[in-house]
Design a protein around this motif. Structure first.
Motif, PDB file in Angstrom:
ATOM      1  N   GLU A  26       0.835  -1.204   0.000  1.00 35.23           N
ATOM      2  CA  GLU A  26       0.000   0.000   0.000  1.00 35.23           C
ATOM      3  C   GLU A  26       0.871   1.256   0.000  1.00 35.23           C
ATOM      4  O   GLU A  26       0.587   2.219  -0.724  1.00 35.23           O
ATOM      5  CB  GLU A  26      -0.920  -0.014   1.217  1.00 35.23           C
ATOM      6  N   ASP A  27       1.928   1.247   0.784  1.00 40.37           N
ATOM      7  CA  ASP A  27       2.848   2.386   0.818  1.00 40.37           C
ATOM      8  C   ASP A  27       3.517   2.582  -0.544  1.00 40.37           C
ATOM      9  O   ASP A  27       3.628   3.711  -1.038  1.00 40.37           O
ATOM     10  CB  ASP A  27       3.906   2.178   1.904  1.00 40.37           C
ATOM     11  N   LEU A  28       3.938   1.489  -1.158  1.00 42.52           N
ATOM     12  CA  LEU A  28       4.549   1.559  -2.478  1.00 42.52           C
ATOM     13  C   LEU A  28       3.563   2.091  -3.511  1.00 42.52           C
ATOM     14  O   LEU A  28       3.899   2.928  -4.344  1.00 42.52           O
ATOM     15  CB  LEU A  28       5.076   0.185  -2.899  1.00 42.52           C
ATOM     16  N   LEU A  29       2.324   1.635  -3.441  1.00 40.95           N
ATOM     17  CA  LEU A  29       1.290   2.095  -4.361  1.00 40.95           C
ATOM     18  C   LEU A  29       1.059   3.595  -4.209  1.00 40.95           C
ATOM     19  O   LEU A  29       0.946   4.320  -5.203  1.00 40.95           O
ATOM     20  CB  LEU A  29      -0.003   1.325  -4.121  1.00 40.95           C
ATOM     21  N   ASP A  30       0.996   4.083  -2.979  1.00 38.04           N
ATOM     22  CA  ASP A  30       0.830   5.521  -2.745  1.00 38.04           C
ATOM     23  C   ASP A  30       2.006   6.308  -3.322  1.00 38.04           C
ATOM     24  O   ASP A  30       1.812   7.345  -3.961  1.00 38.04           O
ATOM     25  CB  ASP A  30       0.694   5.817  -1.250  1.00 38.04           C
ATOM     26  N   THR A  31       3.214   5.809  -3.116  1.00 42.00           N
ATOM     27  CA  THR A  31       4.404   6.476  -3.641  1.00 42.00           C
ATOM     28  C   THR A  31       4.378   6.515  -5.164  1.00 42.00           C
ATOM     29  O   THR A  31       4.657   7.552  -5.779  1.00 42.00           O
ATOM     30  CB  THR A  31       5.678   5.755  -3.152  1.00 42.00           C
ATOM     31  N   LEU A  32       4.028   5.397  -5.781  1.00 43.93           N
ATOM     32  CA  LEU A  32       3.964   5.343  -7.245  1.00 43.93           C
ATOM     33  C   LEU A  32       2.858   6.243  -7.788  1.00 43.93           C
ATOM     34  O   LEU A  32       3.032   6.890  -8.824  1.00 43.93           O
ATOM     35  CB  LEU A  32       3.769   3.900  -7.710  1.00 43.93           C
ATOM     36  N   ASN A  33       1.737   6.309  -7.098  1.00 40.40           N
ATOM     37  CA  ASN A  33       0.659   7.199  -7.526  1.00 40.40           C
ATOM     38  C   ASN A  33       1.105   8.657  -7.496  1.00 40.40           C
ATOM     39  O   ASN A  33       0.793   9.432  -8.402  1.00 40.40           O
ATOM     40  CB  ASN A  33      -0.585   7.007  -6.658  1.00 40.40           C
ATOM     41  N   GLN A  34       1.825   9.039  -6.460  1.00 36.26           N
ATOM     42  CA  GLN A  34       2.341  10.404  -6.379  1.00 36.26           C
ATOM     43  C   GLN A  34       3.326  10.677  -7.510  1.00 36.26           C
ATOM     44  O   GLN A  34       3.311  11.747  -8.116  1.00 36.26           O
ATOM     45  CB  GLN A  34       3.011  10.642  -5.026  1.00 36.26           C
ATOM     46  N   VAL A  36       3.446   9.199 -10.483  1.00 33.64           N
ATOM     47  CA  VAL A  36       2.700   9.285 -11.739  1.00 33.64           C
ATOM     48  C   VAL A  36       1.994  10.635 -11.843  1.00 33.64           C
ATOM     49  O   VAL A  36       1.977  11.253 -12.912  1.00 33.64           O
ATOM     50  CB  VAL A  36       1.704   8.108 -11.865  1.00 33.64           C
ATOM     51  N   ALA A  37       1.430  11.113 -10.755  1.00 32.59           N
ATOM     52  CA  ALA A  37       0.755  12.416 -10.772  1.00 32.59           C
ATOM     53  C   ALA A  37       1.740  13.532 -11.091  1.00 32.59           C
ATOM     54  O   ALA A  37       1.440  14.427 -11.896  1.00 32.59           O
ATOM     55  CB  ALA A  37       0.070  12.664  -9.426  1.00 32.59           C
ATOM     56  N   ARG A  38       2.925  13.488 -10.490  1.00 27.13           N
ATOM     57  CA  ARG A  38       3.950  14.511 -10.782  1.00 27.13           C
ATOM     58  C   ARG A  38       4.399  14.433 -12.233  1.00 27.13           C
ATOM     59  O   ARG A  38       4.580  15.456 -12.900  1.00 27.13           O
ATOM     60  CB  ARG A  38       5.157  14.342  -9.853  1.00 27.13           C
ATOM     61  N   GLN A  39       4.582  13.219 -12.736  1.00 26.70           N
ATOM     62  CA  GLN A  39       4.994  13.065 -14.130  1.00 26.70           C
ATOM     63  C   GLN A  39       3.915  13.580 -15.074  1.00 26.70           C
ATOM     64  O   GLN A  39       4.217  14.206 -16.094  1.00 26.70           O
ATOM     65  CB  GLN A  39       5.309  11.598 -14.428  1.00 26.70           C
ATOM     66  N   GLN A  40       2.651  13.362 -14.739  1.00 23.57           N
ATOM     67  CA  GLN A  40       1.569  13.864 -15.589  1.00 23.57           C
ATOM     68  C   GLN A  40       1.554  15.388 -15.596  1.00 23.57           C
ATOM     69  O   GLN A  40       1.331  16.004 -16.630  1.00 23.57           O
ATOM     70  CB  GLN A  40       0.220  13.312 -15.122  1.00 23.57           C
TER      71      GLN A  40
END
Length: 76
Positions: A26-34, A36-40
């Motif tokens: 879950e922590d990894l997923l949150d980090t990856l989501n952040q 991806v959002a920054r990259q977008q």
């Protein structure tokens, strides 16, 4: 002495390990989501910049200005 854990203790241990793994996932997923959002956001910014540069530049289809120095062979 019997060192084999009882079925309840073994189940509890497995459940605890699964909960730990789930929390790391879950922590990894949150980090990856952040990420991806920054990259977008960066992609959107770059797209706006490219669009702005195209509007400032020459119209499409117009011949690009050529500098003769750019056409010199590499040994010059």
């Amino acid at each position: 002495m019997n060192t084999t854990p009882t079925p309840d203790a073994a189940t509890e241990q497995r459940l605890t390990e699964l909960e730990i793994k789930a929390s790391y996932a879950e922590d990894l997923l949150d980090t990856l989501n952040q990420l991806v959002a920054r990259q977008q956001e960066q992609i959107d910014l770059l797209l706006r910049e490219v669009s702005r540069l195209r509007q400032r530049g020459e119209p499409e289809g117009a011949p690009a200005a050529r500098n003769p120095r750019d056409e010199l062979p590499p040994h010059y």
